[in-house]
Design a protein around this motif. Structure first.
Motif, PDB file in Angstrom:
ATOM      1  N   CYS A  69       0.867  -1.175   0.000  1.00  4.90           N
ATOM      2  CA  CYS A  69       0.000   0.000   0.000  1.00  4.90           C
ATOM      3  C   CYS A  69       0.902   1.222   0.000  1.00  4.90           C
ATOM      4  N   ALA A  70       1.839   1.234   0.955  1.00  6.29           N
ATOM      5  CA  ALA A  70       2.828   2.308   1.039  1.00  6.29           C
ATOM      6  C   ALA A  70       4.186   1.648   1.194  1.00  6.29           C
ATOM      7  N   GLU A  71       5.093   1.882   0.265  1.00  9.33           N
ATOM      8  CA  GLU A  71       6.438   1.339   0.427  1.00  9.33           C
ATOM      9  C   GLU A  71       7.120   2.051   1.586  1.00  9.33           C
ATOM     10  N   ASP A  72       7.923   1.279   2.289  1.00  4.83           N
ATOM     11  CA  ASP A  72       8.581   1.746   3.496  1.00  4.83           C
ATOM     12  C   ASP A  72      10.073   1.921   3.166  1.00  4.83           C
ATOM     13  N   PHE A  73      10.613   3.121   3.387  1.00  6.27           N
ATOM     14  CA  PHE A  73      12.039   3.348   3.082  1.00  6.27           C
ATOM     15  C   PHE A  73      12.925   2.275   3.723  1.00  6.27           C
ATOM     16  N   SER A  74      12.577   1.868   4.939  1.00  2.00           N
ATOM     17  CA  SER A  74      13.458   0.921   5.636  1.00  2.00           C
ATOM     18  C   SER A  74      13.384  -0.471   5.003  1.00  2.00           C
TER      19      SER A  74
END
Ligand code: PEP
Ligand code: CO
Length: 446
Positions: A69-74
């Motif tokens: 849904c939302a990519e996570d930088f980490s």
């Protein structure tokens, strides 16, 4: 007369869901920096995708779009990217075999960093803080400081997207995506998962087809078998970022948004006279548009006419997301309206966003059977209307998360907290995704 389009003309229109950047100077410097960076994709690749989508519209190919849904930088790491790619490739093999047509693989990846939100703020204990709007805007950490929009995050998003794109290209070209490997992973799933056994027959058929190719001496060391074509997509929400990556193709003179191959307009930002529609009408990428229950058919028709005045095949994908209880009410009239205008669109089903609910534990979740039911209705309605169900759109991850309920391991509410990782909407885990692919395969087996 139609107004002149430029990559900045959207700035004269109201843009919903944009962050309130506190420092205008820092914002301008960030988008200026991105506008000097190399594009992430090349116009020729974008045209290839559009040609494949034109086939999907006629029922000669099938679109599989999925990712976070939302990519996570980490989570911009080789293992995380590899696992998501792996599950999409596995689903694609199952759907290709069952549907008897090529599957167009499009990730929600390498740029899915900005989120529209229904509320500007959220309550954390007694504190009211700005909502999380994606890693390219602010941090999910629930403190007022972390939620201040920081334009340097857009620059970081560009670099993270570039790094993701790079490893995706390596994996898909370098042998990782070879058909026999992907099928071996599917066999492992069938062997190890509780529901897997019921899919054994289909997996055996695929194995037999591969064996047959080998027996007749087909060379397996060819790109068709040991490479995969894989495209990227995200919701083009932050128009400053998208403008900065919009470039003129030197071979055709046309403008392309080179932040990804395919971009979509969200259900909350598709106003006829809004900035997003203005921006999209001028770029030549294939574009998606989400359509939820709160739509006006008349407006949808006007938007389509504006986005695709030449009625070019492959240009527009309508991604319907009504929810299992509303799909039967909303989809047939929409199909009939589009059909009667002669609009050429790819019909895709997002069975995630209309089926979100809050579990007894307070987690935002979705149930596997609800998702499956919306897909089933989507196919049946299109078949009944004589239109082509051209694709599906999922929020999924290759990780073993517990965010959606149900599926073969029958995840129940109380288990959601075990590995609930998403910063935004709940995703299908790897097993649930594969199981869904097998279930769709049963529906579409030709
Ligand atoms: C999404 O795809 O994550 C999303 C926000 O969808 P929609 O615009 O359909 O609500
Ligand atoms: Co979502």
């Amino acid at each position: 007369m139609e107004r002149q389009w430029t990559k900045s003309s959207w700035q004269d229109f109201p843009a919903l869901q944009q962050p309130k950047w506190p420092d205008k100077g820092a914002y301008n410097a960030a988008v200026e920096e991105i506008s000097r960076m190399p594009p992430l994709v090349f116009a020729g690749e974008v045209r290839a995708l559009k040609a494949m989508l034109a086939k999907a519209e006629e029922g000669r190919a099938f679109l599989l779009q999925g990712g976070d849904c939302a990519e996570d930088f980490s989570q911009c790491t080789a293992p995380a990217i590899r696992e998501t790619l792996k599950v999409i490739l596995q689903m694609a093999v199952i759907l290709t075999y069952a549907g008897g047509k090529p599957v167009i693989k499009v990730g929600r990846i390498a740029g899915q960093y900005a989120k529209p939100r229904s509320s500007d703020t959220e309550k954390v204990g007694d504190l009211e803080i700005p909502s999380y709007r994606g890693d390219m805007v602010n941090s999910p950490e629930p403190t007022p400081e972390a939620r201040v929009p920081d334009p340097r995050r857009m620059v970081e998003g560009y670099y993270k997207a570039a790094a993701t794109m790079n490893i995706l290209r390596a994996f898909t070209r370098g042998g990782y995506a070879a058909l026999h490997r992907v099928h071996a992973w599917n066999q492992e799933f069938v062997k190890n998962s509780p529901m897997g056994r019921s899919y054994e027959r289909l997996a055996r058929h695929i194995a037999a087809a591969l064996k047959f190719m080998e027996c007749i001496g087909l060379d397996t060391d060819i790109p068709q078998l040991n490479q995969a074509s894989f495209f990227t997509s995200h919701e083009a929400l932050l128009l400053g970022y998208e403008e900065a990556l919009t470039r003129q193709d030197s071979t055709t003179g046309d403008w392309y948004d080179c932040s990804a191959h395919m971009l979509w307009i969200g259900d909350r930002t598709r106003q006829l006279d809004g900035a997003h529609v203005e921006f999209f009408r001028g770029v030549h990428n294939p574009i998606g548009m989400k359509v939820g229950p709160n739509h006006d058919i008349g407006e949808i028709k006007q938007i389509i006419a504006r986005l695709n005045p030449q009625n070019e095949p492959g240009r527009l994908t309508l991604i319907t997301r009504f929810g299992k209880d509303k799909v039967e009410k909303h989809l047939p009239p929409l199909i009939r309206a589009i059909k009667s205008e002669g609009f050429r669109v790819v019909w895709s089903c997002d069975p995630m966003h209309g089926n979100t609910y809050t579990a007894s534990t307070g987690h935002k979740t979705r149930n596997f059977d609800d998702i499956l039911q919306e897909i089933q209705c989507f196919f049946e309605i299109h078949w009944a209307e004589g239109t082509v169900p051209g694709g599906v759109h999922f929020e999924l991850t290759g990780d073993n998360v517990t965010e959606c309920t149900g599926g073969g391991r029958n995840i129940v509410d109380e288990e959601l907290l075990r590995n609930y990782q998403t910063n935004c909407d709940p995703r299908l885990n790897a097993e649930q995704s594969l199981e869904l692919a097998f279930r769709i395969a049963e529906m579409i087996r030709s």
